[in-house]
Design a protein around this motif. Structure first.
Motif, PDB file in Angstrom:
ATOM      1  N   SER A  87       0.817  -1.222   0.000  1.00 44.25           N
ATOM      2  CA  SER A  87       0.000   0.000   0.000  1.00 44.25           C
ATOM      3  C   SER A  87       0.851   1.272   0.000  1.00 44.25           C
ATOM      4  O   SER A  87       0.479   2.261  -0.631  1.00 44.25           O
ATOM      5  N   ARG A 111       2.010   1.725  -3.522  1.00 45.91           N
ATOM      6  CA  ARG A 111       0.862   2.173  -4.318  1.00 45.91           C
ATOM      7  C   ARG A 111       0.582   3.646  -4.074  1.00 45.91           C
ATOM      8  O   ARG A 111       0.338   4.425  -4.991  1.00 45.91           O
ATOM      9  N   ALA A 112       0.621   4.062  -2.793  1.00 41.64           N
ATOM     10  CA  ALA A 112       0.361   5.467  -2.445  1.00 41.64           C
ATOM     11  C   ALA A 112       1.419   6.380  -3.062  1.00 41.64           C
ATOM     12  O   ALA A 112       1.101   7.471  -3.556  1.00 41.64           O
ATOM     13  N   LEU A 141       3.150   5.776  -5.796  1.00 42.77           N
ATOM     14  CA  LEU A 141       2.869   5.829  -7.239  1.00 42.77           C
ATOM     15  C   LEU A 141       1.710   6.784  -7.519  1.00 42.77           C
ATOM     16  O   LEU A 141       1.795   7.620  -8.431  1.00 42.77           O
ATOM     17  N   ASP A 142       0.643   6.664  -6.738  1.00 41.07           N
ATOM     18  CA  ASP A 142      -0.538   7.500  -6.950  1.00 41.07           C
ATOM     19  C   ASP A 142      -0.256   8.980  -6.725  1.00 41.07           C
ATOM     20  O   ASP A 142      -0.803   9.835  -7.417  1.00 41.07           O
ATOM     21  N   SER A 143       0.614   9.288  -5.763  1.00 41.66           N
ATOM     22  CA  SER A 143       0.937  10.687  -5.464  1.00 41.66           C
ATOM     23  C   SER A 143       2.117  11.207  -6.280  1.00 41.66           C
ATOM     24  O   SER A 143       2.562  12.330  -6.081  1.00 41.66           O
ATOM     25  N   LYS A 144       2.621  10.363  -7.191  1.00 42.99           N
ATOM     26  CA  LYS A 144       3.757  10.708  -8.056  1.00 42.99           C
ATOM     27  C   LYS A 144       5.022  11.026  -7.255  1.00 42.99           C
ATOM     28  O   LYS A 144       5.855  11.827  -7.671  1.00 42.99           O
ATOM     29  N   GLN A 155      -0.470   0.234 -16.840  1.00 46.31           N
ATOM     30  CA  GLN A 155      -1.071   1.409 -16.200  1.00 46.31           C
ATOM     31  C   GLN A 155      -0.270   1.808 -14.957  1.00 46.31           C
ATOM     32  O   GLN A 155      -0.054   2.988 -14.709  1.00 46.31           O
ATOM     33  N   ASP A 156       0.183   0.807 -14.186  1.00 44.68           N
ATOM     34  CA  ASP A 156       0.941   1.080 -12.961  1.00 44.68           C
ATOM     35  C   ASP A 156       2.223   1.857 -13.239  1.00 44.68           C
ATOM     36  O   ASP A 156       2.657   2.656 -12.411  1.00 44.68           O
TER      37      ASP A 156
END
Length: 197
Positions: free
Chosen positions: A4, A7-8, A10-13, A105-106
């Motif tokens: 997680s 993932r976080a 990656l999501d927040s760049k 996509q990831d």
């Protein structure tokens, strides 16, 4: 396995944090004696080291990846192709490796961010190393076609010599930081103190 935090990031760049997160997770797994599974994010892990220019760690990680993963996950091999070209200083090859794979996509955001960062670094390299350079060589370094590379550097203030069709590099003014000499500061303080009293 809890990815997680990765993932976080990656999501927040926050791409510059991912290598440490993956390394720490890997150490934690190893300390607990848990066998690595096929779901380990090897491609993300590799690219995160490449992103922060830690090519040695990327090489060691690549060597530790089981051959079954390398064979079954083409994205892992594609990620290493970027690292391999960086290691060999094949500047055009880095761009080709980035464009030569249909990233999941990831990884699309991470790869796009690295590509932009790498292009800027290559521009800085050209800026510091050349006073004139061919359009073709500039395009190779920047990973662009000749028209796009020419337009890119023209926006940075470079010019084209019409006779030779060479790009003339415009050096940016270098701002040097003035060092503070403590003895001069002390003398100035004493002088001002003397004037006031």
């Amino acid at each position: 396995m809890d990815f997680s935090a990765v993932r976080a990031a990656l999501d927040s760049k926050s791409y510059d944090k991912i290598a440490d997160l993956c390394d720490n997770l890997m150490l934690q797994v190893a300390a607990e004696g848990i066998a690595f599974q096929d779901d380990w994010p090897y491609a993300i892990h590799l690219l995160s080291h490449i992103y922060i220019h830690d090519i040695n760690s990327a090489r060691f990680l690549w060597k530790s990846i089981p051959s079954s993963i390398k064979e079954s996950q083409p994205e892992v091999t594609a990620a290493w192709r970027i690292g391999q070209n960086l290691w060999l200083r094949d500047y055009a090859g880095v761009h080709e490796a980035i464009r030569g794979f249909d990233w999941s996509q990831d990884l699309q955001g991470l790869v796009a961010s690295f590509s932009e960062l790498y292009t800027k670094e290559m521009f800085q390299l050209l800026l510091s190393a050349y006073s004139t350079i061919s359009i073709r060589d500039t395009a190779l370094f920047l990973g662009m076609n000749e028209d796009d590379a020419t337009n890119y550097v023209l926006r940075q203030g470079w010019t084209v010599d019409p006779a030779s069709q060479m790009l003339i590099v415009k050096k940016h003014a270098v701002v040097t930081e003035q060092k503070l000499d403590h003895s001069k500061l002390q003398r100035l303080t004493e002088y001002v103190f003397h004037l006031e009293h």
